[in-house]
Motif scaffolding. Structure first.
Motif, PDB file in Angstrom:
ATOM      1  N   ILE A   1      10.507  -0.164   5.649  1.00  9.60           N
ATOM      2  CA  ILE A   1       9.714   1.071   5.634  1.00  9.60           C
ATOM      3  C   ILE A   1      10.124   1.952   4.451  1.00  9.60           C
ATOM      4  O   ILE A   1       9.273   2.493   3.731  1.00  9.60           O
ATOM      5  CB  ILE A   1       9.865   1.840   6.959  1.00  9.60           C
ATOM      6  CG1 ILE A   1       9.182   1.064   8.090  1.00  9.60           C
ATOM      7  CG2 ILE A   1       9.259   3.237   6.842  1.00  9.60           C
ATOM      8  CD1 ILE A   1       9.386   1.674   9.477  1.00  9.60           C
ATOM      9  N   VAL A   2      11.419   2.111   4.248  1.00 10.08           N
ATOM     10  CA  VAL A   2      11.902   2.950   3.141  1.00 10.08           C
ATOM     11  C   VAL A   2      11.436   2.385   1.802  1.00 10.08           C
ATOM     12  O   VAL A   2      11.010   3.133   0.906  1.00 10.08           O
ATOM     13  CB  VAL A   2      13.434   3.083   3.186  1.00 10.08           C
ATOM     14  CG1 VAL A   2      13.949   3.814   1.950  1.00 10.08           C
ATOM     15  CG2 VAL A   2      13.871   3.840   4.441  1.00 10.08           C
ATOM     16  N   GLU A   3      11.484   1.074   1.643  1.00  8.39           N
ATOM     17  CA  GLU A   3      11.026   0.453   0.392  1.00  8.39           C
ATOM     18  C   GLU A   3       9.535   0.677   0.196  1.00  8.39           C
ATOM     19  O   GLU A   3       9.073   0.904  -0.927  1.00  8.39           O
ATOM     20  CB  GLU A   3      11.347  -1.037   0.400  1.00  8.39           C
ATOM     21  CG  GLU A   3      12.828  -1.327   0.210  1.00  8.39           C
ATOM     22  CD  GLU A   3      13.144  -2.804   0.258  1.00  8.39           C
ATOM     23  OE1 GLU A   3      12.245  -3.597   0.646  1.00  8.39           O
ATOM     24  OE2 GLU A   3      14.284  -3.182  -0.071  1.00  8.39           O
ATOM     25  N   ARG A   4       8.750   0.622   1.286  1.00  3.33           N
ATOM     26  CA  ARG A   4       7.315   0.883   1.164  1.00  3.33           C
ATOM     27  C   ARG A   4       7.064   2.311   0.686  1.00  3.33           C
ATOM     28  O   ARG A   4       6.104   2.581  -0.037  1.00  3.33           O
ATOM     29  CB  ARG A   4       6.620   0.661   2.517  1.00  3.33           C
ATOM     30  CG  ARG A   4       5.108   0.771   2.392  1.00  3.33           C
ATOM     31  CD  ARG A   4       4.387   1.003   3.686  1.00  3.33           C
ATOM     32  NE  ARG A   4       2.990   1.307   3.420  1.00  3.33           N
ATOM     33  CZ  ARG A   4       2.182   1.949   4.238  1.00  3.33           C
ATOM     34  NH1 ARG A   4       2.620   2.351   5.418  1.00  3.33           N
ATOM     35  NH2 ARG A   4       0.942   2.200   3.907  1.00  3.33           N
TER      36      ARG A   4
ATOM     37  N   GLY B   1       3.758   9.919   2.895  1.00  2.00           N
ATOM     38  CA  GLY B   1       4.212   8.781   3.688  1.00  2.00           C
ATOM     39  C   GLY B   1       3.306   8.467   4.854  1.00  2.00           C
ATOM     40  O   GLY B   1       2.214   9.003   5.005  1.00  2.00           O
ATOM     41  N   ASP B   2       3.805   7.562   5.684  1.00  2.00           N
ATOM     42  CA  ASP B   2       3.157   7.144   6.921  1.00  2.00           C
ATOM     43  C   ASP B   2       3.966   7.770   8.051  1.00  2.00           C
ATOM     44  O   ASP B   2       5.129   7.418   8.267  1.00  2.00           O
ATOM     45  CB  ASP B   2       3.174   5.613   6.999  1.00  2.00           C
ATOM     46  CG  ASP B   2       2.526   5.071   8.257  1.00  2.00           C
ATOM     47  OD1 ASP B   2       2.854   5.571   9.354  1.00  2.00           O
ATOM     48  OD2 ASP B   2       1.717   4.130   8.154  1.00  2.00           O
TER      49      ASP B   2
ATOM     50  N   GLU C   1       0.846  -1.190   0.000  1.00  2.00           N
ATOM     51  CA  GLU C   1       0.000   0.000   0.000  1.00  2.00           C
ATOM     52  C   GLU C   1       0.885   1.245   0.000  1.00  2.00           C
ATOM     53  O   GLU C   1       1.681   1.446   0.908  1.00  2.00           O
ATOM     54  CB  GLU C   1      -0.909   0.017   1.232  1.00  2.00           C
ATOM     55  CG  GLU C   1      -1.856  -1.175   1.314  1.00  2.00           C
ATOM     56  CD  GLU C   1      -2.643  -1.179   2.625  1.00  2.00           C
ATOM     57  OE1 GLU C   1      -2.635  -0.133   3.318  1.00  2.00           O
ATOM     58  OE2 GLU C   1      -3.231  -2.216   2.949  1.00  2.00           O
ATOM     59  N   VAL C   2       0.739   2.082  -1.022  1.00  2.00           N
ATOM     60  CA  VAL C   2       1.545   3.296  -1.101  1.00  2.00           C
ATOM     61  C   VAL C   2       0.972   4.332  -0.137  1.00  2.00           C
ATOM     62  O   VAL C   2      -0.196   4.701  -0.246  1.00  2.00           O
ATOM     63  CB  VAL C   2       1.549   3.865  -2.533  1.00  2.00           C
ATOM     64  CG1 VAL C   2       2.413   5.133  -2.598  1.00  2.00           C
ATOM     65  CG2 VAL C   2       2.060   2.816  -3.514  1.00  2.00           C
TER      66      VAL C   2
END
Length: 328
Positions: free
Chosen positions: A299-302, A214-215, A176-177
């Protein structure tokens, strides 16, 4: 084999060959890419140099076999053979490498997690049993020392379980982006403020505002993990340097640098593996779980970014991530 069937096989992405009287008489584009265009007209025992696969292909009733190394050394393939007629076989090749690798990684993860939990748990049980002995438990100095050890090991297990849950949550949403607008300069300064009681963390930026999609919770966790690592392994008298740089190409570069002893080159490629530690005893003594950098990488890849670690022994370590800036 009928011409229509051969035409159909030519357009599928699964490698397929037709063998007649022990020779390869047809190979689709995928098979030629995998095994080489030279296999046409070749004896199948030379085209596929695996005794198990050859036994299935040249056998009476067809079947399947699992073979290794058809593409690269670590690859795993299933060879499926169907009888088309007397002396004629259709052979299809299925790449199982990803499934096998995933299963192996899952098994390794469970084994490592069990080991990491078993060690502090054994320590806790051992000290509790000692304290239950009236002679040891009745001595106040011994009791206090043992209870401090028990508390340390319990906190270590708590940290490990917390990190395992974080990884699980991250993997559940990795496709999920994230779409929340996050201002990274303010976030970096906010997280740095959490470490005021320890060595100082100096934050600098070439811009006042840097917004990414981002999140917020996950990006804060990334910053927290990287700053915490830098404080643990840097020199006590040297502040950790955090820099944010908005680039003309539309990326935000975030670096976290410490002036510690650095990391030997052979460790660098594996630092983001789960439970991998360059210095096992020092990491555990500092309360590390071996999962922090793995969490950062996920997290960075997401967030469709890139993560890297550069280090030179005696000159410190720099962790860096690139995140795409929000386009107005």
């Amino acid at each position: 084999m009928a011409v229509d069937g051969v035409h159909l096989l030519e357009h599928i992405q699964t490698p397929a060959i037709v063998v007649a009287r022990g020779q390869v008489v047809f190979a689709n584009a995928a098979a030629k890419t995998l095994l080489g265009a030279h296999i046409l007209g070749q004896d199948v025992r030379i085209a596929i140099r695996d005794p198990r696969a050859v036994a299935v292909i040249l056998g009476e009733g067809g079947g399947n076999a699992k073979v290794s190394g058809l593409s690269v050394g670590s690859s795993v393939w299933e060879v499926d053979c169907k009888v088309l007629g007397v002396g004629e076989r259709l052979v299809t090749l299925y790449d199982l490498s990803v499934q096998v690798s995933t299963a192996r990684a899952h098994a390794d993860f469970v084994a490592n997690a069990s080991h990491e939990l078993r060690t502090p748990l054994a320590t806790v049980l051992g000290y509790v049993e000692t304290l239950m002995n009236p002679k040891a438990g009745g001595d106040e100095t011994t009791r206090e020392r043992f209870l401090n050890t028990i508390r340390h090991e319990a906190l270590r297990m708590q940290s490990l379980i917390s990190d395992l849950m974080s990884l699980s949550r991250i993997e559940a949403v990795k496709h999920e982006v994230p779409s929340e607008k996050i201002e990274m300069v303010a976030l970096a300064r906010e997280v740095a403020g959490e470490f005021r009681s320890e060595n100082s963390v100096a934050v600098s930026a070439n811009c006042d505002v840097a917004v990414v999609l981002g999140d917020r919770g996950q990006l804060a966790q990334v910053m927290r993990n990287l700053m915490d690592n830098a404080l643990k392994y840097g020199r006590k008298e040297a502040p950790v340097q955090v820099a944010l740089e908005a680039t003309p190409t539309g990326w935000l570069l975030v670096t976290v640098h410490d002036d510690g002893d650095g990391i030997a080159p052979e460790h660098l490629p594996r630092l983001t593996e789960r439970f991998y530690r360059a210095d096992t005893s020092r990491s555990r003594a500092a309360g590390g779980t071996g999962l922090g950098l793995s969490i950062v990488k996920h997290i960075v890849e997401r967030h469709r970014g890139r993560f890297d670690i550069a280090s030179r022994q005696g000159a410190g370590t720099t962790a860096s991530m690139m995140l795409p800036l929000r386009k107005d």
